[in-house]
Design a protein around this motif. Structure first.
Motif, PDB file in Angstrom:
ATOM      1  N   UNK A 245      14.789 -30.509 -68.190  1.00 32.91           N
ATOM      2  CA  UNK A 245      15.300 -31.408 -67.154  1.00 32.91           C
ATOM      3  C   UNK A 245      15.707 -32.761 -67.738  1.00 32.91           C
ATOM      4  N   UNK A 246      14.902 -33.255 -68.683  1.00 36.19           N
ATOM      5  CA  UNK A 246      15.209 -34.547 -69.292  1.00 36.19           C
ATOM      6  C   UNK A 246      16.487 -34.459 -70.113  1.00 36.19           C
ATOM      7  N   UNK A 247      16.591 -33.444 -70.973  1.00 43.05           N
ATOM      8  CA  UNK A 247      17.769 -33.303 -71.825  1.00 43.05           C
ATOM      9  C   UNK A 247      19.011 -33.034 -70.983  1.00 43.05           C
ATOM     10  N   UNK A 248      18.858 -32.238 -69.928  1.00 40.86           N
ATOM     11  CA  UNK A 248      20.003 -31.967 -69.055  1.00 40.86           C
ATOM     12  C   UNK A 248      20.551 -33.247 -68.451  1.00 40.86           C
ATOM     13  N   UNK A 249      19.676 -34.168 -68.106  1.00 39.50           N
ATOM     14  CA  UNK A 249      20.128 -35.451 -67.560  1.00 39.50           C
ATOM     15  C   UNK A 249      20.973 -36.208 -68.585  1.00 39.50           C
ATOM     16  N   UNK A 250      20.514 -36.237 -69.835  1.00 34.92           N
ATOM     17  CA  UNK A 250      21.256 -36.968 -70.867  1.00 34.92           C
ATOM     18  C   UNK A 250      22.594 -36.301 -71.160  1.00 34.92           C
ATOM     19  N   UNK A 251      22.622 -34.972 -71.211  1.00 30.94           N
ATOM     20  CA  UNK A 251      23.884 -34.297 -71.453  1.00 30.94           C
ATOM     21  C   UNK A 251      24.870 -34.527 -70.314  1.00 30.94           C
ATOM     22  N   UNK A 252      24.368 -34.532 -69.113  1.00 32.00           N
ATOM     23  CA  UNK A 252      25.228 -34.816 -67.967  1.00 32.00           C
ATOM     24  C   UNK A 252      25.797 -36.231 -68.057  1.00 32.00           C
ATOM     25  N   UNK A 253      24.970 -37.195 -68.463  1.00 34.65           N
ATOM     26  CA  UNK A 253      25.442 -38.564 -68.616  1.00 34.65           C
ATOM     27  C   UNK A 253      26.519 -38.664 -69.694  1.00 34.65           C
TER      28      UNK A 253
ATOM     29  N   UNK B 146      33.312 -34.519 -73.782  1.00 34.93           N
ATOM     30  CA  UNK B 146      32.881 -34.073 -72.469  1.00 34.93           C
ATOM     31  C   UNK B 146      32.742 -32.566 -72.382  1.00 34.93           C
ATOM     32  N   UNK B 147      33.733 -31.853 -72.969  1.00 33.85           N
ATOM     33  CA  UNK B 147      33.666 -30.390 -72.945  1.00 33.85           C
ATOM     34  C   UNK B 147      32.458 -29.870 -73.731  1.00 33.85           C
ATOM     35  N   UNK B 148      32.201 -30.486 -74.901  1.00 29.29           N
ATOM     36  CA  UNK B 148      31.057 -30.059 -75.705  1.00 29.29           C
ATOM     37  C   UNK B 148      29.743 -30.284 -74.970  1.00 29.29           C
ATOM     38  N   UNK B 149      29.628 -31.446 -74.306  1.00 32.34           N
ATOM     39  CA  UNK B 149      28.405 -31.738 -73.553  1.00 32.34           C
ATOM     40  C   UNK B 149      28.215 -30.741 -72.424  1.00 32.34           C
ATOM     41  N   UNK B 150      29.312 -30.412 -71.730  1.00 33.59           N
ATOM     42  CA  UNK B 150      29.194 -29.452 -70.626  1.00 33.59           C
ATOM     43  C   UNK B 150      28.842 -28.058 -71.137  1.00 33.59           C
ATOM     44  N   UNK B 151      29.434 -27.648 -72.268  1.00 32.43           N
ATOM     45  CA  UNK B 151      29.106 -26.346 -72.843  1.00 32.43           C
ATOM     46  C   UNK B 151      27.633 -26.290 -73.277  1.00 32.43           C
TER      47      UNK B 151
ATOM     48  N   UNK C 119      11.463 -38.053 -72.424  1.00 34.59           N
ATOM     49  CA  UNK C 119      10.591 -36.950 -72.809  1.00 34.59           C
ATOM     50  C   UNK C 119       9.213 -37.423 -73.221  1.00 34.59           C
ATOM     51  N   UNK C 120       9.140 -38.552 -73.933  1.00 32.16           N
ATOM     52  CA  UNK C 120       7.848 -39.084 -74.358  1.00 32.16           C
ATOM     53  C   UNK C 120       7.073 -39.637 -73.164  1.00 32.16           C
TER      54      UNK C 120
END
Length: 349
Positions: A147-155, A182-187, A247-248
């Motif tokens: 969930x944490x990493x998904x937030x950063x990738x979405x940002x 943007x495409x790489x982050x979404x993938x 995450x920490x």
């Protein structure tokens, strides 16, 4: 070599009954001789005495295969001898000792084997439960970090798209690169959700998902622990407070949460201090309860599922965790979590 070993093994298997058969023959001969010497002149009781002497010694030959039956037969013959002639033969007494020792040895071995088997089964069950607990805790850690990493990738994806659309005079090459970012982050986000989708579904209760907690939510956690436990629970913060990686912060929150749960379970009513110390390169956590003392604290399982989960979480962010009884009283959980300042998201143009 294999055939020779088999022969030797077979020889050993046959040797034990042979020794018992030899002992039975010797004891029977000795019993008959003793009865003959005692009787002196043959009389009407001699055949009975000889029969009882044989009945008290011959069953020794079968003591290995049927220890209980042999013991019963020898004991019955000895009792009948006592009732009829007052004194059994020395050979009968020796036979009695042989069969009883064999019977006791057989039962001791069986009990030891049963105890060993039971202990092995208990260890296997405990190891299985521990393994399941470890897997479950790792799954929860992976889900929360997802969930944490998904937030950063979405940002990253949103900011790259916003920069491409909102920057005036952006060269075509720059726009192309921002689109690629943007495409790489979404993938990456799609692949991560595909890989960890099962973990998310496993904990999805159908309700509304909330953001993962961090250190700011510790105050609510402390208040809840104080209300539920009915004891003093304090939060002590020292050092320069600063935002840390999500995450920490999630790891620190979960460790404190589990430590407070353990304190309520194992030291109900005891006061608890939660200490956070911000150092230059690490966040130091310390949760200590004022339980009844080292003896009671030692009753807590050192490798329990709760402590295992806390260690897993600390290790997931490169930290370490210790837990154990205090010298005077209470139980303490300490963790050191390496830190790096969280970067604030850049404002969208």
């Amino acid at each position: 070599m294999r055939r020779a070993a088999t022969v030797v093994a077979a020889g050993r298997d046959v040797a034990v009954p042979d020794r018992l058969l030899l002992a039975a023959v010797v004891l029977a001969a000795a019993a008959v001789a003793e009865v003959a010497v005692r009787a002196g002149d043959p009389g009407p009781g001699l055949p009975v005495a000889l029969l009882l002497a044989l009945a008290a010694t011959v069953p020794v030959a079968f003591a290995r295969a049927h220890p209980a039956a042999a013991t019963a037969a020898v004991t019955t013959a000895v009792l009948l001898t006592l009732a009829t002639f007052s004194t059994p033969t020395l050979a009968a007494v020796a036979a009695q000792l042989v069969v009883v020792v064999l019977l006791v040895t057989r039962r001791v071995r069986r009990r030891r084997a049963a105890a060993s088997h039971r202990a092995a089964s208990e260890r296997a069950v405990a190891d299985t439960l521990l393994e399941h607990a470890a897997r479950g805790e790792r799954a929860r850690i992976a889900r929360e970090l997802h969930d944490v990493v998904a937030h950063h990738l979405s940002m990253i994806s949103v900011q790259a798209e916003t920069a491409r659309l909102a920057t005036p005079g952006l060269p075509a090459e720059g726009a192309h690169r921002l689109r690629a970012i943007g495409d790489t982050a979404r993938e990456a986000l799609t692949e991560m959700r595909r890989l960890l989708g099962v973990l998310r579904e496993d904990a999805d209760d159908g309700g509304t998902r909330r953001p993962q907690p961090g250190l700011p939510q510790l105050i609510e956690l402390i208040d809840e622990a104080r209300d539920v436990g009915g004891a003093s629970t304090r939060l002590i913060v020292s050092g320069q407070v600063r935002p840390l990686e999500p995450g920490l912060e999630l790891t620190a929150f979960r460790i404190v949460q589990e430590a407070l749960t353990n304190a309520r379970r194992h030291a109900p009513g005891a006061a608890v201090d939660v200490e956070l110390r911000y150092a230059a390169e690490a966040l130091h956590l310390r949760v200590r309860d004022s339980g009844p003392g080292p003896a009671a604290a030692h009753g807590r399982p050192a490798g329990g599922h709760g402590l295992l989960g806390m260690r897993e979480r600390a290790a997931a962010v490169g930290g370490e965790l210790w837990a154990g009884p205090e010298p005077a009283s209470g139980f303490v959980v300490e963790a050191v979590l390496p830190t790096s300042p969280a970067r604030e998201p850049e404002p969208s143009p």
